[in-house]
Write a protein that holds these residues in place. Sequence first.
Motif, mmCIF file in Angstrom:
data_model
loop_
_atom_site.group_PDB
_atom_site.id
_atom_site.type_symbol
_atom_site.label_atom_id
_atom_site.label_comp_id
_atom_site.label_asym_id
_atom_site.label_seq_id
_atom_site.Cartn_x
_atom_site.Cartn_y
_atom_site.Cartn_z
ATOM 1 N N ALA A 114 0.814 -1.219 0.000
ATOM 2 C CA ALA A 114 0.000 0.000 0.000
ATOM 3 C C ALA A 114 0.845 1.266 0.000
ATOM 4 C CB ALA A 114 -0.932 -0.001 1.218
ATOM 5 N N ASP A 115 2.105 1.185 0.409
ATOM 6 C CA ASP A 115 2.947 2.388 0.422
ATOM 7 C C ASP A 115 3.449 2.759 -0.974
ATOM 8 O OD1 ASP A 115 4.936 0.505 -0.101
ATOM 9 O OD2 ASP A 115 5.699 0.515 1.960
ATOM 10 N N MET A 116 3.119 1.942 -1.966
ATOM 11 C CA MET A 116 3.473 2.179 -3.364
ATOM 12 C C MET A 116 4.982 2.241 -3.594
ATOM 13 S SD MET A 116 0.769 2.153 -5.286
ATOM 14 C CE MET A 116 0.120 0.805 -4.265
ATOM 15 N N GLN A 117 5.729 1.530 -2.736
ATOM 16 C CA GLN A 117 7.168 1.398 -2.995
ATOM 17 C C GLN A 117 7.438 0.391 -4.107
ATOM 18 O OE1 GLN A 117 8.538 1.077 1.403
ATOM 19 N NE2 GLN A 117 10.171 2.205 0.387
ATOM 20 N N HIS A 118 6.447 -0.436 -4.392
ATOM 21 C CA HIS A 118 6.559 -1.347 -5.525
ATOM 22 C C HIS A 118 6.157 -0.593 -6.796
ATOM 23 C CE1 HIS A 118 5.849 -4.894 -2.553
ATOM 24 N NE2 HIS A 118 7.120 -4.529 -2.612
ATOM 25 N N PRO A 119 7.040 -0.475 -7.767
ATOM 26 C CA PRO A 119 6.755 0.333 -8.957
ATOM 27 C C PRO A 119 5.768 -0.347 -9.890
ATOM 28 C CG PRO A 119 8.874 -0.741 -9.187
ATOM 29 C CD PRO A 119 8.409 -1.038 -7.796
ATOM 30 N N ILE A 120 4.761 0.399 -10.332
ATOM 31 C CA ILE A 120 3.747 -0.170 -11.221
ATOM 32 C C ILE A 120 4.246 -0.301 -12.654
ATOM 33 C CG2 ILE A 120 1.819 0.653 -9.826
ATOM 34 C CD1 ILE A 120 1.541 2.967 -11.843
ATOM 35 N N ASN A 121 5.391 0.313 -12.955
ATOM 36 C CA ASN A 121 5.882 0.238 -14.334
ATOM 37 C C ASN A 121 6.421 -1.141 -14.716
ATOM 38 O OD1 ASN A 121 8.304 0.228 -12.932
ATOM 39 N ND2 ASN A 121 8.985 2.216 -13.674
ATOM 40 N N VAL A 122 6.525 -2.060 -13.734
ATOM 41 C CA VAL A 122 6.941 -3.425 -14.068
ATOM 42 C C VAL A 122 5.737 -4.332 -14.319
ATOM 43 C CG1 VAL A 122 9.050 -3.170 -12.718
ATOM 44 C CG2 VAL A 122 7.054 -4.234 -11.671
ATOM 45 N N ILE A 123 4.529 -3.837 -14.064
ATOM 46 C CA ILE A 123 3.338 -4.667 -14.253
ATOM 47 C C ILE A 123 3.167 -5.120 -15.701
ATOM 48 C CG2 ILE A 123 0.802 -4.613 -14.206
ATOM 49 C CD1 ILE A 123 0.966 -3.134 -11.553
ATOM 50 N N PRO A 124 3.382 -4.251 -16.715
ATOM 51 C CA PRO A 124 3.292 -4.746 -18.098
ATOM 52 C C PRO A 124 4.248 -5.904 -18.385
ATOM 53 C CG PRO A 124 3.238 -2.356 -18.075
ATOM 54 C CD PRO A 124 3.562 -2.788 -16.677
ATOM 55 N N GLU A 125 5.442 -5.865 -17.798
ATOM 56 C CA GLU A 125 6.400 -6.964 -17.981
ATOM 57 C C GLU A 125 5.894 -8.237 -17.311
ATOM 58 O OE1 GLU A 125 11.209 -7.854 -17.482
ATOM 59 O OE2 GLU A 125 10.308 -6.057 -16.600
ATOM 60 N N MET A 126 5.291 -8.091 -16.124
ATOM 61 C CA MET A 126 4.684 -9.245 -15.463
ATOM 62 C C MET A 126 3.612 -9.873 -16.340
ATOM 63 S SD MET A 126 4.145 -7.996 -11.508
ATOM 64 C CE MET A 126 5.481 -8.034 -10.315
ATOM 65 N N LEU A 127 2.755 -9.029 -16.905
ATOM 66 C CA LEU A 127 1.669 -9.517 -17.747
ATOM 67 C C LEU A 127 2.208 -10.204 -19.004
ATOM 68 C CD1 LEU A 127 -0.724 -6.449 -17.430
ATOM 69 C CD2 LEU A 127 -1.035 -8.699 -16.376
ATOM 70 N N LYS A 128 3.299 -9.676 -19.539
ATOM 71 C CA LYS A 128 3.898 -10.258 -20.744
ATOM 72 C C LYS A 128 4.358 -11.690 -20.472
ATOM 73 C CE LYS A 128 8.119 -9.117 -21.944
ATOM 74 N NZ LYS A 128 8.871 -10.409 -22.105
ATOM 75 N N TYR A 129 5.067 -11.892 -19.355
ATOM 76 C CA TYR A 129 5.535 -13.233 -19.032
ATOM 77 C C TYR A 129 4.375 -14.162 -18.683
ATOM 78 C CZ TYR A 129 10.462 -11.889 -19.103
ATOM 79 O OH TYR A 129 11.705 -11.473 -19.498
ATOM 80 N N TRP A 130 3.354 -13.606 -18.036
ATOM 81 C CA TRP A 130 2.162 -14.405 -17.732
ATOM 82 C C TRP A 130 1.510 -14.902 -19.022
ATOM 83 C CZ3 TRP A 130 -3.323 -12.527 -17.459
ATOM 84 C CH2 TRP A 130 -4.175 -13.517 -16.967
ATOM 85 N N GLU A 131 1.395 -14.033 -20.000
ATOM 86 C CA GLU A 131 0.810 -14.422 -21.289
ATOM 87 C C GLU A 131 1.676 -15.462 -21.998
ATOM 88 O OE1 GLU A 131 -2.051 -13.802 -22.258
ATOM 89 O OE2 GLU A 131 -2.739 -11.878 -21.460
ATOM 90 N N GLU A 132 2.969 -15.482 -21.692
ATOM 91 C CA GLU A 132 3.854 -16.471 -22.299
ATOM 92 C C GLU A 132 3.777 -17.824 -21.602
ATOM 93 O OE1 GLU A 132 7.760 -14.800 -22.298
ATOM 94 O OE2 GLU A 132 7.282 -13.233 -23.763
ATOM 95 N N GLY A 133 3.012 -17.908 -20.519
ATOM 96 C CA GLY A 133 2.795 -19.197 -19.869
ATOM 97 C C GLY A 133 3.382 -19.357 -18.488
ATOM 98 N N TYR A 134 3.983 -18.304 -17.934
ATOM 99 C CA TYR A 134 4.526 -18.389 -16.580
ATOM 100 C C TYR A 134 3.410 -18.192 -15.558
ATOM 101 C CZ TYR A 134 9.194 -18.299 -18.584
ATOM 102 O OH TYR A 134 10.331 -18.611 -19.298
ATOM 103 N N ASP A 135 3.464 -18.989 -14.486
ATOM 104 C CA ASP A 135 2.409 -18.954 -13.464
ATOM 105 C C ASP A 135 2.741 -18.031 -12.298
ATOM 106 O OD1 ASP A 135 0.881 -21.061 -14.790
ATOM 107 O OD2 ASP A 135 2.461 -22.415 -14.099
ATOM 108 N N ASP A 136 4.021 -17.805 -12.064
ATOM 109 C CA ASP A 136 4.470 -16.969 -10.942
ATOM 110 C C ASP A 136 5.588 -16.063 -11.455
ATOM 111 O OD1 ASP A 136 5.501 -15.822 -8.660
ATOM 112 O OD2 ASP A 136 5.717 -17.696 -7.546
ATOM 113 N N VAL A 137 5.259 -14.786 -11.622
ATOM 114 C CA VAL A 137 6.260 -13.808 -12.074
ATOM 115 C C VAL A 137 6.636 -12.968 -10.855
ATOM 116 C CG1 VAL A 137 6.832 -12.020 -13.737
ATOM 117 C CG2 VAL A 137 5.125 -13.759 -14.331
#
Length: 306
Positions: free
Chosen positions: A95-118
């Motif tokens: 909740a403190d937003m120290q985790h950057p949201i700009n990596v979320i598209p990369e997470m989604l990309k690997y998820w679409e490639e078949g990874y279950d835990d990014v």
Amino acid sequence: MKSITILIPAYNESESFEEIKKCMNQVIKDNPDYEWEFLLINDGSTDNTLLMMQKLHHENKKYHYIDLSRNYGKELAIMAGIDYAKGDAVIIIDADMQHPINVIPEMLKYWEEGYDDVYAQRQTSDEPWLKQQTSKLYYRILQKSTNIPIQKDTGDFRLLDRKCINALREMREIDRNNKGMFSWIGFKKIGISYQQNLRKHGKTKWNYYKLLNLALTGITSFTTTPLRFASIFGIIISLLAFLYLVYIIIKTLLYGDPVQGYPTLIVTILFLGGIQLIALGIIGEYLSHIFNETKKRPGYFVREYK
């Protein structure tokens, strides 16, 4: 259209909600091909965190919130979020937003490639040097003491496929260490790196006592190595004591031995007493887990969900 749940546990984070709203709006804007759900978990906050969650829910129905009946801790708050998440995948973020949201598209990309835990691996941190070093030591100990592969410098910030969520829902233990559980369930994993943001509002809720408690839970939840270490060390000490006893007997028979060695005796007694207390402490840690789990109590209670 696939749906994604962003799970945000919060404890006394009322000052962060403007930043949360801003970041989540950006997530929607940057990733329009997904249906988004934002699941906020109020972990017994004593400030206006719940009111801020309710406000977001009334403004935008993409926001849902879980109000827990008291403060259960982050591990169980995440458990509650996992139980209620509806998305095809879940992204856990602080909740403190120290985790950057700009990596979320990369997470989604690997998820679409078949990874279950990014999972996201932190590259830099503004935490004190001592905290960083003890964290590295903890992960090093955990990696060497268990046969489960534990990801280094990795926290809760990750994307989990529905398969992982369903697996985690079956694991109902109370003394939880989510980082270890994410590793234990397996599935296809990949890591991505990120630079941690500076905290803009409030202060961290993690003090050294809470971190030590979390570390002990993590070690004793996923390995019996401390018990084995205590047993092996006990055998070694007993063997050395026996050899010393044989030496004393032979020395006395051959040369005689006046009454002496009081300091040596006291030091030996104190040393062996300390080893015994350590071994009892290790056993006590495991017994406490057994005690908590045999009660079969629910992990949490929900006051309200909307």
